[in-house]
Motif scaffolding. Sequence first.
Motif, PDB file in Angstrom:
ATOM      1  N   PRO A 113       1.002  -0.998   0.015  1.00 56.00           N
ATOM      2  CA  PRO A 113       0.184  -0.128  -0.064  1.00 56.00           C
ATOM      3  C   PRO A 113       0.878   1.400   0.253  1.00 56.00           C
ATOM      4  N   ASP A 114       0.320   2.171  -0.277  1.00 51.74           N
ATOM      5  CA  ASP A 114       1.201   3.594  -0.588  1.00 51.74           C
ATOM      6  C   ASP A 114       1.488   4.000   0.892  1.00 51.74           C
ATOM      7  N   LEU A 115       0.579   3.629   1.771  1.00 51.01           N
ATOM      8  CA  LEU A 115       0.884   4.130   3.137  1.00 51.01           C
ATOM      9  C   LEU A 115       0.257   3.029   4.329  1.00 51.01           C
ATOM     10  N   LEU A 116       1.040   2.653   5.377  1.00 49.11           N
ATOM     11  CA  LEU A 116       0.590   1.614   6.355  1.00 49.11           C
ATOM     12  C   LEU A 116       0.666   2.275   7.606  1.00 49.11           C
ATOM     13  N   LEU A 117      -0.544   2.698   8.215  1.00 49.76           N
ATOM     14  CA  LEU A 117      -0.531   3.225   9.710  1.00 49.76           C
ATOM     15  C   LEU A 117      -0.478   2.258  10.610  1.00 49.76           C
ATOM     16  N   SER A 118       0.018   2.339  11.731  1.00 50.35           N
ATOM     17  CA  SER A 118      -0.079   1.765  12.952  1.00 50.35           C
ATOM     18  C   SER A 118      -0.744   2.599  13.811  1.00 50.35           C
ATOM     19  N   LEU A 119      -2.038   2.117  14.324  1.00 47.74           N
ATOM     20  CA  LEU A 119      -2.956   2.880  15.393  1.00 47.74           C
ATOM     21  C   LEU A 119      -3.022   2.008  16.560  1.00 47.74           C
ATOM     22  N   PRO A 120      -3.261   2.846  17.691  1.00 56.37           N
ATOM     23  CA  PRO A 120      -3.628   2.089  18.856  1.00 56.37           C
ATOM     24  C   PRO A 120      -5.054   1.693  18.935  1.00 56.37           C
ATOM     25  N   GLY A 121      -5.128   0.351  19.235  1.00 55.05           N
ATOM     26  CA  GLY A 121      -6.300  -0.471  19.255  1.00 55.05           C
ATOM     27  C   GLY A 121      -7.382   0.020  20.235  1.00 55.05           C
ATOM     28  N   PRO A 122      -8.479  -0.004  20.055  1.00 53.03           N
ATOM     29  CA  PRO A 122      -9.372   0.301  20.936  1.00 53.03           C
ATOM     30  C   PRO A 122      -9.538  -0.306  22.303  1.00 53.03           C
ATOM     31  N   GLY A 123      -9.445   0.288  23.350  1.00 51.82           N
ATOM     32  CA  GLY A 123      -9.368  -0.378  24.588  1.00 51.82           C
ATOM     33  C   GLY A 123      -8.506  -1.357  24.873  1.00 51.82           C
ATOM     34  N   THR A 124      -7.411  -1.355  24.191  1.00 48.57           N
ATOM     35  CA  THR A 124      -6.448  -2.567  24.405  1.00 48.57           C
ATOM     36  C   THR A 124      -5.094  -1.862  24.159  1.00 48.57           C
ATOM     37  N   ALA A 125      -4.181  -2.679  24.546  1.00 49.70           N
ATOM     38  CA  ALA A 125      -2.666  -2.295  24.635  1.00 49.70           C
ATOM     39  C   ALA A 125      -2.004  -2.521  23.140  1.00 49.70           C
ATOM     40  N   HIS A 126      -2.740  -3.407  22.581  1.00 47.95           N
ATOM     41  CA  HIS A 126      -2.180  -3.822  20.956  1.00 47.95           C
ATOM     42  C   HIS A 126      -2.521  -2.594  19.968  1.00 47.95           C
ATOM     43  N   ARG A 127      -1.616  -2.739  18.991  1.00 47.64           N
ATOM     44  CA  ARG A 127      -1.809  -1.598  17.788  1.00 47.64           C
ATOM     45  C   ARG A 127      -2.383  -2.613  16.612  1.00 47.64           C
ATOM     46  N   VAL A 128      -3.163  -1.706  15.744  1.00 47.16           N
ATOM     47  CA  VAL A 128      -3.777  -2.225  14.734  1.00 47.16           C
ATOM     48  C   VAL A 128      -3.268  -1.483  13.446  1.00 47.16           C
TER      49      VAL A 128
END
Length: 412
Positions: free
Chosen positions: A308-323
Amino acid sequence: MADRTPVELDEYGSISLGSEQLTARDIDRLHALQAGGRLSLHPGRTGWHLKAGAIVGVLVLDRVRLIIRPKFAIPGEQLMSWLAYALCTPVPTSVRHWTTGPDGYAELVAAALLEECERLVRDGLRRDYVRRQSLEPMLRGRLDVAAQATHRYGQLDRLHVRTFERETDIWDNRVLGTALKAALPLTTNSELARDLHSITGTFPHTATPGAALRALDCTRYTRLNARYRPAHTWARLLLRGGGVTDLLTDRGTTAGGLLLPMPALWEAVVRRLATEAAAPHGGRSVPSNGKAGITVRGDLGKTSTFRPDLLLSLPGPGTAHRVLLPIDAKYKRYDRHGVSADDVHQLLTYSAGYTPADNPSAVIIHPRGGGYARRVLQIGSPQGSLGVIHVLGIDTRAHPEHATAWVRTALL
């Protein structure tokens, strides 16, 4: 040389040219651009049929000046704002004076380079120590014993010496002198041409544009030369002619134009837009190549990849994991037409490879002529949902910072 005939067409537009309007050298240059996907050139009954691709700018040929104007995505008066935003450089204030110039985009870039060079001259050009070899009546610096012995044969009336002098003849300044010379043929405005010509002599220049480009590619910025970065950004754009590097030779000839590939510009805009939109919420861009890439193995030929042109790492909702969230820039009329099947397949592949299995999603960002727009594509099958594609239309008539705020609201 006689003035060249101006020939105007829009991005994606086409025009017929008489056989007497193109020389053999012009045809070779246009075929080179065709090989790079910038335009197409085919013989017709009485001459040539030329069709522009997704490019804007000016191409100076032997007998005509080809002027390609933006058509739908970014209006001409806003092109420099979005270009500066994509390049992460400020928009020069004097650019507004040239917005109505007949050569449009090319004159704007030349004016931007001119303003940055004038600022550097006012503040004083950077000097650095340059090694020199000279023949002097007295000892200065270090004696070149080998040259003294082989050229003067023991005579001491003149001395071969090596010295280090603080001079402006350094690469930081040379590349700007070369770019200023390259900008002169691109403008027909007498006032701008006069200003460019008057300042060109202030800067040293390299032997060829290719040498200047190689120097720019090797430049590293420190506190000593950080103020040169904006000027070098515009110089690089001019010297590359809009990215057609295969037309640069070490014999001093250039592409003779300034053509900007609009899809590449839009990809750069989207990368910065989405990254800045996600930053306040803890998002950041991550690589999508190497071990993080989607690969296809076992087929004939080499292994292929999906990126993909860009891949974002975002904080997961209500968890310590990132999506992860894949984002693709599409320089297409998705404000008027539905998303193509090929793009749906591509984004579904991204969502399956990067996003959680219980919520596969991806984002398309496309330019839009007026107002912002958002729609959500739900892709389903007899077995259930395959994923969601968010289609965001960016208002290119707005200021880039306003678009960043809207993307932040739409994404998060």
